[in-house]
Design a protein around this motif. Structure first.
Motif, PDB file in Angstrom:
ATOM      1  N   ARG A   2      -3.995   3.015 -14.677  1.00  0.00           N
ATOM      2  CA  ARG A   2      -3.511   2.290 -13.518  1.00  0.00           C
ATOM      3  C   ARG A   2      -4.390   2.624 -12.314  1.00  0.00           C
ATOM      4  O   ARG A   2      -4.675   3.794 -12.056  1.00  0.00           O
ATOM      5  CB  ARG A   2      -2.064   2.717 -13.249  1.00  0.00           C
ATOM      6  CG  ARG A   2      -1.390   1.889 -12.210  1.00  0.00           C
ATOM      7  CD  ARG A   2       0.064   2.302 -12.123  1.00  0.00           C
ATOM      8  NE  ARG A   2       0.696   1.682 -10.974  1.00  0.00           N
ATOM      9  CZ  ARG A   2       1.818   2.105 -10.446  1.00  0.00           C
ATOM     10  NH1 ARG A   2       2.418   3.171 -10.943  1.00  0.00           N
ATOM     11  NH2 ARG A   2       2.338   1.496  -9.407  1.00  0.00           N
ATOM     12  N   VAL A   3      -4.818   1.575 -11.611  1.00  0.00           N
ATOM     13  CA  VAL A   3      -5.774   1.752 -10.518  1.00  0.00           C
ATOM     14  C   VAL A   3      -5.212   1.149  -9.236  1.00  0.00           C
ATOM     15  O   VAL A   3      -4.603   0.085  -9.252  1.00  0.00           O
ATOM     16  CB  VAL A   3      -7.116   1.059 -10.877  1.00  0.00           C
ATOM     17  CG1 VAL A   3      -8.071   1.060  -9.694  1.00  0.00           C
ATOM     18  CG2 VAL A   3      -7.760   1.736 -12.077  1.00  0.00           C
ATOM     19  N   LEU A   4      -5.415   1.858  -8.128  1.00  0.00           N
ATOM     20  CA  LEU A   4      -5.065   1.329  -6.811  1.00  0.00           C
ATOM     21  C   LEU A   4      -6.332   0.750  -6.189  1.00  0.00           C
ATOM     22  O   LEU A   4      -7.326   1.456  -6.045  1.00  0.00           O
ATOM     23  CB  LEU A   4      -4.494   2.441  -5.925  1.00  0.00           C
ATOM     24  CG  LEU A   4      -4.155   2.045  -4.484  1.00  0.00           C
ATOM     25  CD1 LEU A   4      -3.107   0.939  -4.444  1.00  0.00           C
ATOM     26  CD2 LEU A   4      -3.665   3.264  -3.703  1.00  0.00           C
ATOM     27  N   LEU A   5      -6.269  -0.529  -5.843  1.00  0.00           N
ATOM     28  CA  LEU A   5      -7.403  -1.203  -5.221  1.00  0.00           C
ATOM     29  C   LEU A   5      -7.052  -1.500  -3.761  1.00  0.00           C
ATOM     30  O   LEU A   5      -6.038  -2.132  -3.483  1.00  0.00           O
ATOM     31  CB  LEU A   5      -7.693  -2.504  -5.978  1.00  0.00           C
ATOM     32  CG  LEU A   5      -8.635  -3.506  -5.305  1.00  0.00           C
ATOM     33  CD1 LEU A   5     -10.039  -2.925  -5.129  1.00  0.00           C
ATOM     34  CD2 LEU A   5      -8.697  -4.803  -6.113  1.00  0.00           C
ATOM     35  N   VAL A   6      -7.892  -0.999  -2.839  1.00  0.00           N
ATOM     36  CA  VAL A   6      -7.637  -1.195  -1.417  1.00  0.00           C
ATOM     37  C   VAL A   6      -8.837  -1.906  -0.810  1.00  0.00           C
ATOM     38  O   VAL A   6      -9.920  -1.331  -0.696  1.00  0.00           O
ATOM     39  CB  VAL A   6      -7.423   0.154  -0.684  1.00  0.00           C
ATOM     40  CG1 VAL A   6      -6.877  -0.105   0.714  1.00  0.00           C
ATOM     41  CG2 VAL A   6      -6.503   1.075  -1.472  1.00  0.00           C
ATOM     42  N   GLU A   7      -8.650  -3.175  -0.455  1.00  0.00           N
ATOM     43  CA  GLU A   7      -9.745  -3.990   0.081  1.00  0.00           C
ATOM     44  C   GLU A   7      -9.102  -5.087   0.923  1.00  0.00           C
ATOM     45  O   GLU A   7      -8.216  -5.784   0.454  1.00  0.00           O
ATOM     46  CB  GLU A   7     -10.556  -4.569  -1.096  1.00  0.00           C
ATOM     47  CG  GLU A   7     -11.557  -5.648  -0.730  1.00  0.00           C
ATOM     48  CD  GLU A   7     -12.583  -5.171   0.281  1.00  0.00           C
ATOM     49  OE1 GLU A   7     -13.378  -4.283  -0.051  1.00  0.00           O
ATOM     50  OE2 GLU A   7     -12.584  -5.698   1.419  1.00  0.00           O
ATOM     51  N   ASP A   8      -9.555  -5.217   2.163  1.00  0.00           N
ATOM     52  CA  ASP A   8      -8.901  -6.179   3.053  1.00  0.00           C
ATOM     53  C   ASP A   8      -9.514  -7.578   2.996  1.00  0.00           C
ATOM     54  O   ASP A   8      -8.954  -8.517   3.535  1.00  0.00           O
ATOM     55  CB  ASP A   8      -8.905  -5.665   4.510  1.00  0.00           C
ATOM     56  CG  ASP A   8     -10.301  -5.407   5.033  1.00  0.00           C
ATOM     57  OD1 ASP A   8     -11.158  -4.969   4.231  1.00  0.00           O
ATOM     58  OD2 ASP A   8     -10.542  -5.638   6.224  1.00  0.00           O
ATOM     59  N   GLU A   9     -10.651  -7.709   2.328  1.00  0.00           N
ATOM     60  CA  GLU A   9     -11.283  -9.018   2.230  1.00  0.00           C
ATOM     61  C   GLU A   9     -10.694  -9.733   1.002  1.00  0.00           C
ATOM     62  O   GLU A   9     -10.936  -9.310  -0.131  1.00  0.00           O
ATOM     63  CB  GLU A   9     -12.788  -8.790   2.045  1.00  0.00           C
ATOM     64  CG  GLU A   9     -13.662  -9.950   2.411  1.00  0.00           C
ATOM     65  CD  GLU A   9     -15.113  -9.592   2.089  1.00  0.00           C
ATOM     66  OE1 GLU A   9     -15.720 -10.328   1.286  1.00  0.00           O
ATOM     67  OE2 GLU A   9     -15.608  -8.566   2.599  1.00  0.00           O
ATOM     68  N   PRO A  10      -9.884 -10.807   1.230  1.00  0.00           N
ATOM     69  CA  PRO A  10      -9.101 -11.378   0.115  1.00  0.00           C
ATOM     70  C   PRO A  10      -9.955 -11.809  -1.078  1.00  0.00           C
ATOM     71  O   PRO A  10      -9.597 -11.519  -2.224  1.00  0.00           O
ATOM     72  CB  PRO A  10      -8.397 -12.584   0.744  1.00  0.00           C
ATOM     73  CG  PRO A  10      -8.386 -12.305   2.206  1.00  0.00           C
ATOM     74  CD  PRO A  10      -9.616 -11.495   2.497  1.00  0.00           C
ATOM     75  N   ALA A  11     -11.084 -12.479  -0.825  1.00  0.00           N
ATOM     76  CA  ALA A  11     -11.873 -13.009  -1.951  1.00  0.00           C
ATOM     77  C   ALA A  11     -12.422 -11.864  -2.804  1.00  0.00           C
ATOM     78  O   ALA A  11     -12.371 -11.911  -4.040  1.00  0.00           O
ATOM     79  CB  ALA A  11     -13.011 -13.882  -1.432  1.00  0.00           C
TER      80      ALA A  11
END
Ligand code: CA
Length: 220
Positions: A2-11
């Motif tokens: 299980r991975v947490l992905l944190v990125e504010d750029e939607p695409a």
């Protein structure tokens, strides 16, 4: 895994999420630093992909707070910056690896898998337990040299046990790692999956039940 992905750029977030999901990862994807900090402290992840420039709280502060809270999950930082001083700040804050945007999606996947393997104490990309082999790059299991056909859920569960081979994982450890946080937990699901995998591993008895504790993968 299980991975947490944190990125504010939607695409970009959607592309990374899709690429990781295609590799059998369960992905929780969020866009702001505060939510990321909270999730990283409250939930159990095998790794995080963390952008540096984030709303609410920047990625470096998120990472520092995780480490201060004792969270040791491997963290791959994403950044638009490529200055050495920024990288140094990232590593000082406790990052395990670094990718500068724009990057190849394959490189992100390979680096993330390497971080997860090393966190489990494995140096090689192929993990072995008796007659069972997991090629972590190809996402394939082999039993006695023959490819093992598994459903997505069976693959995720067996991969968790394989990465932690020799250790006992509880039903909640397993369900947290193979389902995302919106999954309504029914612990019976894990027993059903284990039963199915055991039948596919026959005649080898590699998954051991530790009464009251959970399951452990070990060679006979
Ligand atoms: Ca950003």
């Amino acid at each position: 895994m299980r991975v947490l992905l944190v990125e504010d750029e939607p695409a970009l977030r959607e592309r990374v999420q899709a690429a990781l999901a295609a590799q059998g990862f369960v992905v929780d994807a969020v866009a702001d630093g505060r939510e990321a900090q909270w999730l990283g402290e409250e939930e159990r992840y095998d790794a995080a992909v963390l952008d540096l420039g984030l709303p609410q709280l920047d990625g470096l502060s998120v990472l520092q707070r995780w480490r201060e809270a004792g969270r040791r999950l491997p963290v791959l930082l994403l950044t638009a910056r490529s200055r050495w001083a920024d990288k140094l700040a990232g590593f000082s804050a406790g990052a395990d690896d670094y990718l500068t945007k724009p990057f190849e999606m394959d490189e992100l996947v390979v680096r993330l898998k390497a971080l997860i393997r090393r966190a489990g104490g494995h140096a090689a990309s192929v993990l072995r337990c008796g007659p069972l082999e997991l090629d972590t790059l190809a996402c394939r299991f082999r039993l006695d040299g023959a490819q093992l056909a598994l459903t997505a859920g069976e693959y995720r569960l067996l991969a968790c046990l394989m990465h932690q081979a020799g250790r006992t994982l509880s039903r909640s450890d397993l369900s947290e790692r193979i389902y995302d946080r919106d999954f309504d937990l029914d612990s019976n699901v894990i027993d059903v999956l284990v039963g199915r995998i055991r039948r596919k591993l026959a005649p080898h008895a590699l998954i051991h039940t530790e009464r009251g504790l959970g399951f452990r993968l070990a060679a006979e």
